[in-house]
Write a protein that holds these residues in place. Structure first.
Motif, PDB file in Angstrom:
ATOM      1  N   SER A 102       5.216   7.126   0.071  1.00 49.09           N
ATOM      2  CA  SER A 102       5.920   6.349   1.090  1.00 49.09           C
ATOM      3  C   SER A 102       5.215   5.012   1.231  1.00 49.09           C
ATOM      4  O   SER A 102       4.080   4.839   0.797  1.00 49.09           O
ATOM      5  N   GLY A 103       5.897   4.065   1.823  1.00 50.09           N
ATOM      6  CA  GLY A 103       5.316   2.741   1.979  1.00 50.09           C
ATOM      7  C   GLY A 103       5.707   1.796   0.863  1.00 50.09           C
ATOM      8  O   GLY A 103       5.881   0.606   1.077  1.00 50.09           O
ATOM      9  N   ARG A 104       5.794   2.320  -0.338  1.00 52.30           N
ATOM     10  CA  ARG A 104       6.280   1.596  -1.488  1.00 52.30           C
ATOM     11  C   ARG A 104       6.570   2.619  -2.579  1.00 52.30           C
ATOM     12  O   ARG A 104       6.189   3.781  -2.452  1.00 52.30           O
ATOM     13  N   THR A 105       7.183   2.195  -3.640  1.00 51.72           N
ATOM     14  CA  THR A 105       7.466   3.127  -4.724  1.00 51.72           C
ATOM     15  C   THR A 105       6.254   3.244  -5.651  1.00 51.72           C
ATOM     16  O   THR A 105       5.286   2.492  -5.540  1.00 51.72           O
ATOM     17  N   TYR A 160       2.642   1.939 -11.033  1.00 51.40           N
ATOM     18  CA  TYR A 160       1.444   2.740 -10.816  1.00 51.40           C
ATOM     19  C   TYR A 160       1.311   3.838 -11.860  1.00 51.40           C
ATOM     20  O   TYR A 160       2.290   4.274 -12.468  1.00 51.40           O
ATOM     21  N   ARG A 181       6.426   2.492  -8.678  1.00 50.83           N
ATOM     22  CA  ARG A 181       6.632   1.541  -9.758  1.00 50.83           C
ATOM     23  C   ARG A 181       5.348   0.770 -10.052  1.00 50.83           C
ATOM     24  O   ARG A 181       4.670   0.281  -9.163  1.00 50.83           O
ATOM     25  N   GLN A 211       0.853  -1.189   0.000  1.00 52.43           N
ATOM     26  CA  GLN A 211       0.000   0.000   0.000  1.00 52.43           C
ATOM     27  C   GLN A 211       0.884   1.232   0.000  1.00 52.43           C
ATOM     28  O   GLN A 211       1.940   1.247   0.618  1.00 52.43           O
ATOM     29  N   VAL A 212       0.459   2.256  -0.694  1.00 48.66           N
ATOM     30  CA  VAL A 212       1.247   3.471  -0.806  1.00 48.66           C
ATOM     31  C   VAL A 212       0.530   4.619  -0.115  1.00 48.66           C
ATOM     32  O   VAL A 212      -0.690   4.744  -0.178  1.00 48.66           O
ATOM     33  N   ASN A 222      11.025   9.373  -5.570  1.00 46.09           N
ATOM     34  CA  ASN A 222       9.700   8.742  -5.560  1.00 46.09           C
ATOM     35  C   ASN A 222       8.611   9.809  -5.463  1.00 46.09           C
ATOM     36  O   ASN A 222       7.674   9.723  -4.638  1.00 46.09           O
TER      37      ASN A 222
END
Length: 125
Positions: A25-28, A32, A30, A1-2, A77
Motif C-alpha cells: 500500500s502507499g504505492r505499487t 521494485y 512497480r 514509500q511503500v 499489487n
C-alpha cells in the motif's frame, strides 16, 4: 514509500503446503524487487525468494528451489510465496521486503529498505 503487509502464515504438517502473501500500500511494486526472507529463533535472517516486479524474473535460495514458487498479481499489487513439501526446517517468521537492489545484492537483507511485520510459519514433524 511503500508499506507491506504479510498474511497467510500458520501451522502445517511436514510435507504440506502453505501460501503467504505480501500486499503493498502507499504505492505499487512497480520498479521494485520484492524479496521473501525468513528468520528462525537464534538464526540470522536468510533470503528465500525474490521477484523483479517489472520483468517477473524470479530467483530462489538453493534450500527451497523446486519446492517454493513466487508470483505476483499486478491488479492486487501483491506477491505470493507458495510453499510446497514443507519441512520442519522451513519453520520461521517469514518477511517480505521491497527495494531496488543491484543484482549482486538482491539476496541480501540490507539491500531492502521496506519490510513487512512478518508472518509465522510452523511446520510440525
Amino acid at each position: 514509500q511503500v508499506q507491506l503487509v504479510e498474511s497467510g502464515g500458520g501451522l502445517v504438517q511436514a510435507g504440506g503446503s502453505l501460501r503467504v502473501s505480501c500486499a503493498a500500500s502507499g504505492r505499487t511494486f512497480r520498479d521494485y524487487t520484492v524479496g521473501w526472507f525468513r528468520q528462525a529463533p537464534g538464526k540470522e535472517r536468510e533470503f528465500v525468494a525474490g521477484i523483479r516486479w517489472n520483468s517477473g524474473i524470479t530467483y530462489f535460495a538453493e534450500s527451497v528451489k523446486g519446492r517454493f514458487t513466487i508470483s505476483k498479481d499486478n491488479a492486487k499489487n501483491t506477491v505470493y510465496l507458495q510453499m510446497n513439501s514443507l519441512k520442519p526446517e522451513d519453520a520461521a517468521a517469514y518477511y517480505c521486503a521491497a527495494g531496488r537492489p543491484i543484482t549482486s545484492e538482491s539476496r541480501m537483507a540490507r539491500a531492502y529498505p521496506y519490510w513487512g511485520q512478518g508472518t509465522q510459519v510452523t511446520v510440525s514433524s
